[in-house]
Design a protein around this motif. Structure first.
Motif, PDB file in Angstrom:
ATOM      1  N   ARG A 102       0.895  -1.169   0.000  1.00  0.00           N
ATOM      2  CA  ARG A 102       0.000   0.000   0.000  1.00  0.00           C
ATOM      3  C   ARG A 102       0.927   1.211   0.000  1.00  0.00           C
ATOM      4  O   ARG A 102       1.543   1.547   1.012  1.00  0.00           O
ATOM      5  N   LEU A 103       1.058   1.841  -1.181  1.00  0.00           N
ATOM      6  CA  LEU A 103       2.041   2.924  -1.371  1.00  0.00           C
ATOM      7  C   LEU A 103       1.337   4.270  -1.227  1.00  0.00           C
ATOM      8  O   LEU A 103       0.404   4.588  -1.970  1.00  0.00           O
ATOM      9  N   LYS A 104       1.818   5.060  -0.255  1.00  0.00           N
ATOM     10  CA  LYS A 104       1.152   6.328   0.049  1.00  0.00           C
ATOM     11  C   LYS A 104       2.138   7.469  -0.104  1.00  0.00           C
ATOM     12  O   LYS A 104       3.341   7.299   0.073  1.00  0.00           O
ATOM     13  N   GLY A 105       1.602   8.673  -0.392  1.00  0.00           N
ATOM     14  CA  GLY A 105       2.475   9.838  -0.505  1.00  0.00           C
ATOM     15  C   GLY A 105       3.063  10.191   0.852  1.00  0.00           C
ATOM     16  O   GLY A 105       2.431   9.993   1.887  1.00  0.00           O
ATOM     17  N   GLY A 106       4.284  10.706   0.853  1.00  0.00           N
ATOM     18  CA  GLY A 106       4.910  11.162   2.098  1.00  0.00           C
ATOM     19  C   GLY A 106       5.125  10.009   3.052  1.00  0.00           C
ATOM     20  O   GLY A 106       5.664   8.961   2.683  1.00  0.00           O
ATOM     21  N   GLU A 157      -5.922   2.007   8.060  1.00  0.00           N
ATOM     22  CA  GLU A 157      -5.673   0.823   7.237  1.00  0.00           C
ATOM     23  C   GLU A 157      -4.973  -0.254   8.061  1.00  0.00           C
ATOM     24  O   GLU A 157      -5.293  -1.441   7.957  1.00  0.00           O
ATOM     25  N   MET A 158      -4.038   0.173   8.909  1.00  0.00           N
ATOM     26  CA  MET A 158      -3.347  -0.790   9.763  1.00  0.00           C
ATOM     27  C   MET A 158      -4.341  -1.483  10.700  1.00  0.00           C
ATOM     28  O   MET A 158      -4.331  -2.707  10.827  1.00  0.00           O
ATOM     29  N   ASP A 159      -5.237  -0.710  11.296  1.00  0.00           N
ATOM     30  CA  ASP A 159      -6.234  -1.293  12.211  1.00  0.00           C
ATOM     31  C   ASP A 159      -7.099  -2.326  11.489  1.00  0.00           C
ATOM     32  O   ASP A 159      -7.353  -3.412  12.011  1.00  0.00           O
ATOM     33  N   ALA A 160      -7.538  -1.975  10.272  1.00  0.00           N
ATOM     34  CA  ALA A 160      -8.418  -2.890   9.529  1.00  0.00           C
ATOM     35  C   ALA A 160      -7.689  -4.198   9.211  1.00  0.00           C
ATOM     36  O   ALA A 160      -8.274  -5.279   9.294  1.00  0.00           O
ATOM     37  N   PRO A 193       3.235   7.242   5.651  1.00  0.00           N
ATOM     38  CA  PRO A 193       1.888   6.676   5.757  1.00  0.00           C
ATOM     39  C   PRO A 193       1.130   7.110   7.009  1.00  0.00           C
ATOM     40  O   PRO A 193      -0.098   7.049   7.043  1.00  0.00           O
ATOM     41  N   PHE A 194       1.871   7.543   8.038  1.00  0.00           N
ATOM     42  CA  PHE A 194       1.213   7.880   9.304  1.00  0.00           C
ATOM     43  C   PHE A 194       1.090   9.387   9.527  1.00  0.00           C
ATOM     44  O   PHE A 194       0.753   9.839  10.616  1.00  0.00           O
ATOM     45  N   ILE A 195       1.400  10.192   8.509  1.00  0.00           N
ATOM     46  CA  ILE A 195       1.180  11.640   8.646  1.00  0.00           C
ATOM     47  C   ILE A 195       0.013  11.993   7.729  1.00  0.00           C
ATOM     48  O   ILE A 195       0.170  12.000   6.502  1.00  0.00           O
ATOM     49  N   GLY A 212      -3.101   6.029   7.304  1.00  0.00           N
ATOM     50  CA  GLY A 212      -2.386   4.757   7.451  1.00  0.00           C
ATOM     51  C   GLY A 212      -2.817   4.020   8.704  1.00  0.00           C
ATOM     52  O   GLY A 212      -2.869   2.787   8.721  1.00  0.00           O
ATOM     53  N   GLY A 213      -3.123   4.771   9.752  1.00  0.00           N
ATOM     54  CA  GLY A 213      -3.540   4.150  11.012  1.00  0.00           C
ATOM     55  C   GLY A 213      -4.816   3.351  10.832  1.00  0.00           C
ATOM     56  O   GLY A 213      -4.958   2.235  11.351  1.00  0.00           O
TER      57      GLY A 213
END
Ligand code: SAM
Length: 252
Positions: free
Chosen positions: A92-96, A107-110, A98-100, A104-105
């Motif tokens: 799962r590739l996110k800009g910057g 998605e991690m929980d799910a 993932p936790f700012i 991302g939080g």
């Protein structure tokens, strides 16, 4: 010697793609991409970063694309779970980072709830990319002893931030997603005591080939955004550190 990064089948890596420049992702992110079977990416992940995804790897754009709505967060989470359960190595590739401000939080929980192994690879957040690229420090002994990152994203057309806390002297304030609320931001920070002449940098597409930088003051900020027609993605960097900028618009 650190253990080389390993992305097992049936697991997901939440990966920070950095602020945009292709060479501003981490080596770990690069190694992870080489192992992926499928990459789900956001609109903010530009072509120079996607160029690191090997040919033949499935790519799914889950960002907002012209002519169609962005994916609902729950659908992105469901797709991550589905791909991992199919035994794929999922990135799962996110800009910057993932936790700012990247959800991302959530998605991690799910994924954890679904019993799927998750790893997280940090990325250079847009604020750090912008400041480094323009050669001004976010903290400095003589200017800013703290630096805060806040979201200016409106909720129900409102922006409820702790303006008094943000208007502290000797502090750099970086506002992500602040263009729509720019009038409220400028007015509220001045009302909370920040001087009208406080320098502000508006940095659009930081570190990308189409980067734009506009230096203004807090008082003139809304007018500058309007006059120059600044569009997302952009950051507002507010504080006297902006006066230390040595490079503007990428030109020495
Ligand atoms: C949903 S947030 C994601 C932030 C990202 N996770 C990060 O760490 O940079 C999107 C916002 O980040 C900011 N942003 C992201 N990349 C940027 C860039 N290259 N230049 C300026 N602002 C950027 C903009 O304010 C944009 O609207």
């Amino acid at each position: 010697m650190s253990v080389p990064f390993h992305l097992p089948p049936g697991s997901v890596a939440l990966v920070g793609g950095g602020p945009g420049a292709g060479d501003l992702i981490t080596l770990r992110a690069f190694h992870c991409l080489q192992q992926a079977d499928v990459v789900l990416y956001d609109l903010l992940v530009g072509p120079d970063v996607l160029a690191h995804v090997p040919a033949g790897v499935e790519r799914i754009n889950v960002g907002k694309a012209a002519g169609r709505h962005s994916w609902a967060q729950r659908d992105i989470c469901a797709l991550l779970v589905e791909k991992a359960r199919a035994g794929l190595r999922v990135v799962r590739l996110k800009g910057g980072d993932p936790f700012i401000f990247g959800r991302g939080g959530e998605e991690m929980d799910a994924l954890i709830e679904a019993g799927i192994t998750v790893q997280v690879i940090p990325g250079i957040t847009a604020a750090m990319g912008a400041a480094a690229g323009l050669a001004f420090p976010l903290t400095h002994r003589d200017h800013a002893h703290s630096c805060v990152f806040v979201t200016g994203h409106l909720q129900h057309d409102q922006l409820t931030l702790n303006w008094t806390a943000l208007a502290q002297p000797r502090q750099t304030v970086v506002i992500y997603m602040g263009l729509t609320g720019v009038q409220t931001i400028a007015t509220s920070l001045q009302a909370a005591g920040l001087p009208a002449q406080t320098p502000v940098a508006i940095v659009r597409s930081a570190t990308c080939p189409d980067q734009e930088t506009h230096v203004t003051t807090l008082e003139a900020l809304p007018e500058t955004v309007r006059e120059r027609g600044v569009t997302p993605p952009a950051l507002l960097v507010i504080g006297t550190v902006v006066g230390l900028m040595r490079v503007e618009n990428g030109a020495e």
